[in-house]
Scaffold this active site. Structure first.
Site, PDB file in Angstrom:
ATOM      1  N   GLU A 127       0.703  -1.134   0.048  1.00 56.95           N
ATOM      2  CA  GLU A 127       0.070   0.122   0.055  1.00 56.95           C
ATOM      3  C   GLU A 127       0.776   1.360   0.019  1.00 56.95           C
ATOM      4  O   GLU A 127       0.495   2.318  -0.634  1.00 56.95           O
ATOM      5  CB  GLU A 127      -0.740   0.092   1.215  1.00 56.95           C
ATOM      6  CG  GLU A 127      -2.029  -1.140   1.020  1.00 56.95           C
ATOM      7  CD  GLU A 127      -3.069  -0.793   0.099  1.00 56.95           C
ATOM      8  OE1 GLU A 127      -2.421  -1.086  -1.212  1.00 56.95           O
ATOM      9  OE2 GLU A 127      -4.207  -0.425   0.246  1.00 56.95           O
ATOM     10  N   THR A 140      -5.294   7.296  -5.586  1.00 54.47           N
ATOM     11  CA  THR A 140      -5.374   7.516  -3.982  1.00 54.47           C
ATOM     12  C   THR A 140      -4.294   8.546  -3.522  1.00 54.47           C
ATOM     13  O   THR A 140      -4.854   9.344  -2.855  1.00 54.47           O
ATOM     14  CB  THR A 140      -4.886   6.090  -3.437  1.00 54.47           C
ATOM     15  OG1 THR A 140      -5.592   5.305  -3.847  1.00 54.47           O
ATOM     16  CG2 THR A 140      -5.174   6.214  -1.848  1.00 54.47           C
TER      17      THR A 140
END
Ligand code: ADP
Length: 306
Positions: free
Chosen positions: A128, A181
């Protein structure tokens, strides 16, 4: 076992009030991965089908998460990874989390499960970090634990699995625009007002209580976000119409899935979730935006061998 094939679920992070701490795994949408042991040490991504993503180990979240695991393991061989991608990157339903968790979960199975779920979350968080610049756990935790999860604390990492009400369904619509993101994090303010904090933690507590007691009305009342949604929704065309029409169609609540642009709604029962899907589709057809839509039961177990 020399080889394993796994289903890696899509996930909805934040769930309105729980920015960076709440997430839930889906059943009907996900990637598949095949992982096999090799004599050659290290991690090699040999195949990616469905999306154009880097094969280079250190540029793919699956490779980065797998290397984080190998670093803590005394296994001297290596692994080959094949990724069959159904979740579009940048869609806001945990595309990167599906790959990083899939890689480490599969490797852990092949090694005889030396690592705990919590350790697998930590390895996946490195993926991530590569995808978005932040090592958040709100997608990887539900992918690994299944159902709803709460990241109670990041330091030290403390994950709590939350009950899944039996009749709960999710509807997710993905307008065909990409929001990275990393970009949708940049526009957020770093401070919140006490007033908004009070509303937000009231809702987080309410949502957790509603999920445990299977009180669908309380779940619906708690699906409010006073901090992130007002800012991020500006990036999503038709967000307010989709929300109003979903709730009118019977949804308990509706909000941004992860960092968007996908929008999710939770409903009691599949029939209502399908009506909500239709209302969402009608809205985007009217505005003239292409979309993908999914209706799914909540996935109570997360990643699994197939
Ligand atoms: P999502 O919220 O859907 O995971 P992100 O924007 O967080 O979307 O992550 C996607 C980013 O991660 C893209 O820049 C993509 O190139 C990168 N990436 C690297 N490896 C993968 C992978 N195996 N699956 C998905 N995205 C990956």
């Amino acid at each position: 076992m020399e080889e394993i094939r796994v289903f890696c679920p899509a996930t909805i992070a934040n769930i309105s009030c729980g920015f960076d701490v709440l997430g839930v795994a889906l059943d009907a949408v996900g990637d598949e991965m095949v992982v096999r042991k090799t004599k050659t040490p290290g991690i090699k991504i040999t195949k990616i089908i469905g999306q154009n993503l880097p094969l280079e180990t250190k540029k793919n979240v699956a490779g980065v998460a797998a290397l984080a695991l190998l670093d803590k393991s005394d296994y001297t061989g290596g692994f080959e990874i094949e990724i069959y991608k159904n979740i579009k990157p940048g869609s806001g339903i945990g595309s990167s989390a599906a790959s990083s968790t899939g890689a480490v979960w599969a490797i852990n199975e092949l090694l005889g499960k030396p690592f705990s779920n919590l350790e697998l979350v930590q390895f996946s968080m490195e993926g991530e970090r590569l995808a978005s610049g932040t090592a958040h756990a709100d997608n990887v935790a539900p992918a690994l634990y299944g159902g709803f999860t709460l990241v109670r604390s990041y330091e030290p990492l403390d994950i709590v699995k939350i009950n899944t009400p039996k009749e709960l369904y999710a509807t997710v619509i993905h307008p065909q625009i990409e929001i990275k993101t990393a970009d949708s994090r940049k526009i957020l303010k770093t401070n919140i007002t006490l007033q908004n904090g009070i509303k937000q933690w009231g809702n987080v507590g309410g949502l957790i209580a509603g999920l445990f007691t299977e009180d669908y009305d309380l779940i619906g009342r708690s699906l409010e976000d006073h901090i992130v949604e007002p800012i991020r929704s500006i990036l999503i065309p038709g967000f307010n119409e989709i929300k109003t029409n979903s709730i009118e169609a019977g949804a308990l609540g509706c909000g941004i899935s992860g960092s968007g642009p996908s929008i999710f709604a939770l409903s009691k029962g599949e029939a209502t979730a399908l009506k909500v899907a239709q209302a969402m589709k009608n809205t985007y057809q009217k505005i003239g935006i292409d979309y993908d839509v999914h209706t799914s039961k909540i996935n109570p177990i997360g990643i699994k061998k197939i």
